[in-house]
Design a protein around this motif. Structure first.
Motif, PDB file in Angstrom:
ATOM      1  N   ASP A   1     -19.700  12.958 -10.754  1.00 17.12           N
ATOM      2  CA  ASP A   1     -18.985  14.270 -11.192  1.00 17.12           C
ATOM      3  C   ASP A   1     -17.515  13.568 -11.228  1.00 17.12           C
ATOM      4  O   ASP A   1     -17.097  13.363  -9.985  1.00 17.12           O
ATOM      5  CB  ASP A   1     -19.200  15.369 -10.297  1.00 17.12           C
ATOM      6  N   PRO A   2     -16.599  13.574 -12.169  1.00 12.78           N
ATOM      7  CA  PRO A   2     -15.241  13.290 -11.910  1.00 12.78           C
ATOM      8  C   PRO A   2     -14.466  13.951 -11.061  1.00 12.78           C
ATOM      9  O   PRO A   2     -13.337  13.567 -10.576  1.00 12.78           O
ATOM     10  CB  PRO A   2     -14.711  13.209 -13.425  1.00 12.78           C
ATOM     11  N   ASN A   3     -14.792  15.426 -11.031  1.00 12.73           N
ATOM     12  CA  ASN A   3     -13.862  16.333 -10.056  1.00 12.73           C
ATOM     13  C   ASN A   3     -14.157  15.758  -8.587  1.00 12.73           C
ATOM     14  O   ASN A   3     -13.397  16.357  -7.721  1.00 12.73           O
ATOM     15  CB  ASN A   3     -14.504  17.741 -10.005  1.00 12.73           C
ATOM     16  N   LEU A   4     -15.174  15.099  -7.996  1.00 22.49           N
ATOM     17  CA  LEU A   4     -15.628  14.729  -6.771  1.00 22.49           C
ATOM     18  C   LEU A   4     -14.971  13.331  -6.424  1.00 22.49           C
ATOM     19  O   LEU A   4     -14.711  13.014  -5.395  1.00 22.49           O
ATOM     20  CB  LEU A   4     -17.103  14.684  -6.524  1.00 22.49           C
ATOM     21  N   LEU A   5     -14.330  12.520  -7.528  1.00 26.09           N
ATOM     22  CA  LEU A   5     -13.691  11.452  -7.044  1.00 26.09           C
ATOM     23  C   LEU A   5     -12.409  11.510  -6.614  1.00 26.09           C
ATOM     24  O   LEU A   5     -11.726  12.510  -6.989  1.00 26.09           O
ATOM     25  CB  LEU A   5     -13.588  10.464  -8.603  1.00 26.09           C
ATOM     26  N   ILE A   6     -12.027  10.626  -5.434  1.00 26.33           N
ATOM     27  CA  ILE A   6     -10.652  10.770  -4.922  1.00 26.33           C
ATOM     28  C   ILE A   6      -9.889   9.752  -5.688  1.00 26.33           C
ATOM     29  O   ILE A   6     -10.302   8.343  -5.595  1.00 26.33           O
ATOM     30  CB  ILE A   6     -10.835  10.289  -3.396  1.00 26.33           C
ATOM     31  N   LEU A   7      -8.822  10.347  -6.253  1.00 23.78           N
ATOM     32  CA  LEU A   7      -7.837   9.529  -6.750  1.00 23.78           C
ATOM     33  C   LEU A   7      -6.916   8.754  -5.927  1.00 23.78           C
ATOM     34  O   LEU A   7      -5.612   9.552  -5.673  1.00 23.78           O
ATOM     35  CB  LEU A   7      -7.435   9.866  -8.103  1.00 23.78           C
ATOM     36  N   SER A   8      -6.914   7.685  -5.476  1.00 23.76           N
ATOM     37  CA  SER A   8      -5.936   6.911  -4.610  1.00 23.76           C
ATOM     38  C   SER A   8      -5.504   5.709  -5.334  1.00 23.76           C
ATOM     39  O   SER A   8      -6.213   5.028  -5.684  1.00 23.76           O
ATOM     40  CB  SER A   8      -6.415   6.838  -3.151  1.00 23.76           C
ATOM     41  N   PRO A   9      -4.149   5.632  -4.880  1.00 21.96           N
ATOM     42  CA  PRO A   9      -3.514   4.364  -5.515  1.00 21.96           C
ATOM     43  C   PRO A   9      -4.027   3.078  -4.972  1.00 21.96           C
ATOM     44  O   PRO A   9      -4.470   3.184  -3.638  1.00 21.96           O
ATOM     45  CB  PRO A   9      -1.927   4.503  -5.267  1.00 21.96           C
ATOM     46  N   PRO A  10      -4.134   1.975  -5.578  1.00 27.77           N
ATOM     47  CA  PRO A  10      -4.793   0.731  -4.781  1.00 27.77           C
ATOM     48  C   PRO A  10      -3.743   0.193  -3.734  1.00 27.77           C
ATOM     49  O   PRO A  10      -2.528   0.491  -3.817  1.00 27.77           O
ATOM     50  CB  PRO A  10      -5.155  -0.116  -6.121  1.00 27.77           C
ATOM     51  N   PRO A  11      -4.324  -0.465  -2.808  1.00 25.77           N
ATOM     52  CA  PRO A  11      -3.501  -1.076  -1.939  1.00 25.77           C
ATOM     53  C   PRO A  11      -2.549  -2.003  -2.365  1.00 25.77           C
ATOM     54  O   PRO A  11      -2.998  -2.534  -3.530  1.00 25.77           O
ATOM     55  CB  PRO A  11      -4.301  -1.750  -0.710  1.00 25.77           C
ATOM     56  N   SER A  12      -1.129  -2.182  -1.943  1.00 21.52           N
ATOM     57  CA  SER A  12      -0.164  -3.042  -2.507  1.00 21.52           C
ATOM     58  C   SER A  12      -0.724  -4.603  -2.098  1.00 21.52           C
ATOM     59  O   SER A  12      -1.555  -4.757  -1.156  1.00 21.52           O
ATOM     60  CB  SER A  12       1.150  -2.763  -1.741  1.00 21.52           C
ATOM     61  N   ALA A  13      -0.060  -5.510  -2.736  1.00 19.67           N
ATOM     62  CA  ALA A  13      -0.408  -6.861  -2.363  1.00 19.67           C
ATOM     63  C   ALA A  13      -0.208  -7.102  -0.535  1.00 19.67           C
ATOM     64  O   ALA A  13      -0.700  -8.008  -0.232  1.00 19.67           O
ATOM     65  CB  ALA A  13       0.502  -7.699  -3.176  1.00 19.67           C
ATOM     66  N   VAL A  14       1.162  -6.663  -0.177  1.00 16.43           N
ATOM     67  CA  VAL A  14       1.362  -6.917   0.955  1.00 16.43           C
ATOM     68  C   VAL A  14       0.274  -6.425   2.144  1.00 16.43           C
ATOM     69  O   VAL A  14      -0.124  -6.944   3.027  1.00 16.43           O
ATOM     70  CB  VAL A  14       2.759  -6.354   1.551  1.00 16.43           C
ATOM     71  N   ASP A  15      -0.035  -5.088   1.765  1.00 16.42           N
ATOM     72  CA  ASP A  15      -1.159  -4.322   2.491  1.00 16.42           C
ATOM     73  C   ASP A  15      -2.657  -5.232   2.485  1.00 16.42           C
ATOM     74  O   ASP A  15      -3.294  -5.271   3.617  1.00 16.42           O
ATOM     75  CB  ASP A  15      -1.523  -3.058   2.081  1.00 16.42           C
ATOM     76  N   SER A  16      -3.040  -5.782   1.189  1.00 22.01           N
ATOM     77  CA  SER A  16      -4.294  -6.366   1.186  1.00 22.01           C
ATOM     78  C   SER A  16      -4.415  -7.839   1.514  1.00 22.01           C
ATOM     79  O   SER A  16      -5.501  -8.296   1.986  1.00 22.01           O
ATOM     80  CB  SER A  16      -4.905  -6.050  -0.441  1.00 22.01           C
ATOM     81  N   ASN A  17      -3.104  -8.477   1.412  1.00 24.54           N
ATOM     82  CA  ASN A  17      -3.023  -9.944   1.454  1.00 24.54           C
ATOM     83  C   ASN A  17      -2.443 -10.472   2.912  1.00 24.54           C
ATOM     84  O   ASN A  17      -2.494 -11.550   3.485  1.00 24.54           O
ATOM     85  CB  ASN A  17      -2.362 -10.707   0.585  1.00 24.54           C
ATOM     86  N   TYR A  18      -2.067  -9.336   3.848  1.00 24.27           N
ATOM     87  CA  TYR A  18      -1.098  -9.882   4.870  1.00 24.27           C
ATOM     88  C   TYR A  18      -1.562  -8.904   6.159  1.00 24.27           C
ATOM     89  O   TYR A  18      -1.907  -7.700   5.993  1.00 24.27           O
ATOM     90  CB  TYR A  18       0.301  -9.672   4.930  1.00 24.27           C
ATOM     91  N   VAL A  19      -1.803  -9.539   7.481  1.00 32.46           N
ATOM     92  CA  VAL A  19      -2.079  -8.846   8.762  1.00 32.46           C
ATOM     93  C   VAL A  19      -0.643  -8.570   9.036  1.00 32.46           C
ATOM     94  O   VAL A  19       0.192  -9.175   9.193  1.00 32.46           O
ATOM     95  CB  VAL A  19      -2.941  -9.590   9.554  1.00 32.46           C
ATOM     96  N   HIS A  20      -0.597  -7.336   9.485  1.00 32.40           N
ATOM     97  CA  HIS A  20       0.772  -6.879   9.889  1.00 32.40           C
ATOM     98  C   HIS A  20       0.750  -6.625  11.610  1.00 32.40           C
ATOM     99  O   HIS A  20      -0.457  -6.011  12.168  1.00 32.40           O
ATOM    100  CB  HIS A  20       0.818  -5.223   9.333  1.00 32.40           C
ATOM    101  N   TYR A  21       1.810  -7.197  11.991  1.00 29.43           N
ATOM    102  CA  TYR A  21       2.106  -7.023  13.587  1.00 29.43           C
ATOM    103  C   TYR A  21       3.465  -6.551  13.536  1.00 29.43           C
ATOM    104  O   TYR A  21       4.282  -7.003  12.732  1.00 29.43           O
ATOM    105  CB  TYR A  21       1.722  -8.762  14.158  1.00 29.43           C
ATOM    106  N   PHE A  22       3.732  -5.979  14.550  1.00 28.57           N
ATOM    107  CA  PHE A  22       5.049  -5.529  14.771  1.00 28.57           C
ATOM    108  C   PHE A  22       5.439  -6.013  16.453  1.00 28.57           C
ATOM    109  O   PHE A  22       4.495  -5.784  17.327  1.00 28.57           O
ATOM    110  CB  PHE A  22       5.202  -3.889  15.062  1.00 28.57           C
ATOM    111  N   ILE A  23       6.571  -6.348  16.710  1.00 27.17           N
ATOM    112  CA  ILE A  23       6.978  -7.168  17.788  1.00 27.17           C
ATOM    113  C   ILE A  23       7.846  -6.030  18.573  1.00 27.17           C
ATOM    114  O   ILE A  23       8.958  -5.650  17.909  1.00 27.17           O
ATOM    115  CB  ILE A  23       7.711  -8.471  17.820  1.00 27.17           C
ATOM    116  N   ALA A  24       7.666  -5.535  19.645  1.00 28.22           N
ATOM    117  CA  ALA A  24       8.463  -4.558  20.454  1.00 28.22           C
ATOM    118  C   ALA A  24       9.242  -5.309  21.357  1.00 28.22           C
ATOM    119  O   ALA A  24       8.805  -6.183  22.408  1.00 28.22           O
ATOM    120  CB  ALA A  24       7.540  -3.588  20.983  1.00 28.22           C
ATOM    121  N   ASP A  25      10.570  -5.239  21.066  1.00 24.55           N
ATOM    122  CA  ASP A  25      11.502  -6.041  22.149  1.00 24.55           C
ATOM    123  C   ASP A  25      11.969  -4.909  23.370  1.00 24.55           C
ATOM    124  O   ASP A  25      12.572  -3.820  23.162  1.00 24.55           O
ATOM    125  CB  ASP A  25      12.803  -6.192  21.529  1.00 24.55           C
ATOM    126  N   PHE A  26      11.280  -5.110  24.336  1.00 26.62           N
ATOM    127  CA  PHE A  26      11.495  -3.912  25.616  1.00 26.62           C
ATOM    128  C   PHE A  26      12.811  -4.325  26.306  1.00 26.62           C
ATOM    129  O   PHE A  26      13.328  -3.677  27.206  1.00 26.62           O
ATOM    130  CB  PHE A  26      10.341  -4.173  26.277  1.00 26.62           C
TER     131      PHE A  26
END
Length: 199
Positions: free
Chosen positions: A28-53
């Motif tokens: 049923d098309p009413n039950l499908l969730i329409l979400s945008p595909p992930p960006s190239a950065v989100d799908s191809n890269y692992v994200h790390y954040f460096i906290a400077d304490f």
């Protein structure tokens, strides 16, 4: 003769299986969730954040690709982005100008080998100067020269990288002081509350 309601014939096993198959293949098309595909950065890269304490607010990110390529930039929690934005970026740090690097060939000849505490660039925001660090040991392949002419790109898009690196050594995840963005934001909020309570 009276017209009595004739019950419809009961569906056969074959008709039941056909209806079930159609329901599975054509949802049923009413039950499908329409979400945008992930960006190239989100799908191809692992994200790390460096906290400077040591210097709160000097947070950076590393996007690491599976082939070893790393993109380094300012995290959304960086102090320069919250102080009215970046006004200029200068890649001339000390003895060398990082924007003049010309890497050639498959083996990336002339790439500069940098340590985690090596300066990449100076970021100017309002009256303050911030130094963006390398954060990893690796070879500097290129810097984003568009930031010299258009420093406002750092304010408008959070995924604009300052430079690209190829990692040299394999480090353990704990060696990088890495964390997720949500954790970094909660740490910054907690530290500001503690500082305000102490004063």
């Amino acid at each position: 003769m009276t017209d009595a309601a004739v019950p419809p014939p009961s569906p056969t096993l074959e008709e039941d299986s056909e209806v079930e198959l159609r329901r599975l293949l054509l949802p049923d098309p009413n039950l499908l969730i329409l979400s945008p595909p992930p960006s190239a950065v989100d799908s191809n890269y692992v994200h790390y954040f460096i906290a400077d304490f040591l210097k709160p607010g000097h947070d950076q990110y590393i996007y690491r690709h599976a082939n070893g390529l790393c993109v380094i930039g300012l995290a959304p929690t960086h102090a320069s982005l919250s102080e009215g934005g970046v006004t200029s970026v200068d890649f001339n740090v000390g003895k060398s100008d990082r924007s003049e690097i010309k890497v050639t060939g498959k083996r990336k000849k002339n790439a500069q080998l940098l340590e985690p505490n090596s300066a990449l660039c100076k970021v100017y925001a309002s009256d303050n100067i911030y130094i963006a660090r390398c954060c990893i040991k690796g070879s500097l392949l290129e810097v984003n020269n568009r930031l010299i002419k258009e420093p406002g790109l750092l304010n408008s898009s959070p995924n604009i990288g300052i430079s690209k690196f190829r990692r040299v050594n394999v480090q353990h995840k704990g060696d990088w002081r890495l964390c997720e963005l949500e954790f970094l934001i909660s740490i910054r909020a907690l530290s500001s509350v503690l500082i305000s309570n102490l004063s």
